[in-house]
Design an enzyme around this catalytic site. Sequence first.
Site, PDB file in Angstrom:
ATOM      1  CB  SER A  33      -0.944  -0.034   1.207  1.00  0.00           C
ATOM      2  OG  SER A  33      -1.936   0.954   1.093  1.00  0.00           O
ATOM      3  CG  ASN A  34      -0.375   4.658  -1.330  1.00  0.00           C
ATOM      4  OD1 ASN A  34      -1.061   5.469  -0.715  1.00  0.00           O
ATOM      5  ND2 ASN A  34      -0.853   3.983  -2.375  1.00  0.00           N
ATOM      6  CG  HIS A  35       3.156   6.500   3.928  1.00  0.00           C
ATOM      7  ND1 HIS A  35       2.963   5.822   5.115  1.00  0.00           N
ATOM      8  CD2 HIS A  35       4.413   6.209   3.542  1.00  0.00           C
ATOM      9  CE1 HIS A  35       4.059   5.169   5.432  1.00  0.00           C
ATOM     10  NE2 HIS A  35       4.968   5.379   4.489  1.00  0.00           N
TER      11      HIS A  35
END
Length: 233
Positions: A33-35
């Site tokens: 995923s990512n932030h």
Amino acid sequence: ASAAKLPAPTSAPHVVITAGPTREALDPVRYLSNHSSGKMGYALAAEAAAQGARVTLISGPVNLPTPHGVERIDVETAAQMHHEALTLAPHAGLFIGCAAVADYRAASAAEHKIKKTDDSDTLTLTLVKNPDIIADVSALPTDQRPFVVGFAAETQDVARYAEDKLTRKGLDMIVANDVSQQGLGFGSDNNAALLLWRSATGTSQREAPPQPKTQLAALIIRHALSLLPSQRP
Ligand code: CTP
Ligand code: CA
């Protein structure tokens, strides 16, 4: 264009917004995923609703309350977000792709937890490209195509990369930000942006200085809505 799907002249269009990150499973307990916090997309949804539009938010996993008056559809993966977006977009007047969609997913998510092995110090994952949601929305037939607004988070050559995305994805407008700037963008409450849009003379642009995401959202929604009538006969 089919007359049936044109909104009454005075009514705001149906606005569909993607927001937050996507999560791509590697195995039953792990994901890629990512932030992305989802704050910008949620601020856009709240603002569009406040400006009188019917709003549907297609949201990846975030820790935010649903804005007042907004319909929210929760998804996890890019594939699920793609499905919901392509179902809703043909009936919408404005589509805003604000989600930080994972560009790749595991070629095949493991059915069971991936075990650490003693024979190697490295693990190689094979990833495959996810569908480009906003490019597919933009490629809808003219009579089903909403006005399409994208986002571009860049760390260098912001204007050039953003204009390239505007063209390559066939968007009507793009909101670019420099995510290398301290205290702006990802996870922050503030953001600055460069708005680029297609006009009769080519590409036009407008700079929005650093400001709270809620305020920037209002500016973006107003700007996008102001460009709508000329695009939708
Ligand atoms: N986007 C999308 N579907 C994807 C990837 C991106 O809809 N699979 C949308 C984003 O929501 C955003 C725009 O495309 O509106 C630009 O996203 P970005 O990640 O900046 O562009 P990419 O084409 O993925 O390029 P890169 O990450 O390599 O810079
Ligand atoms: Ca990307």
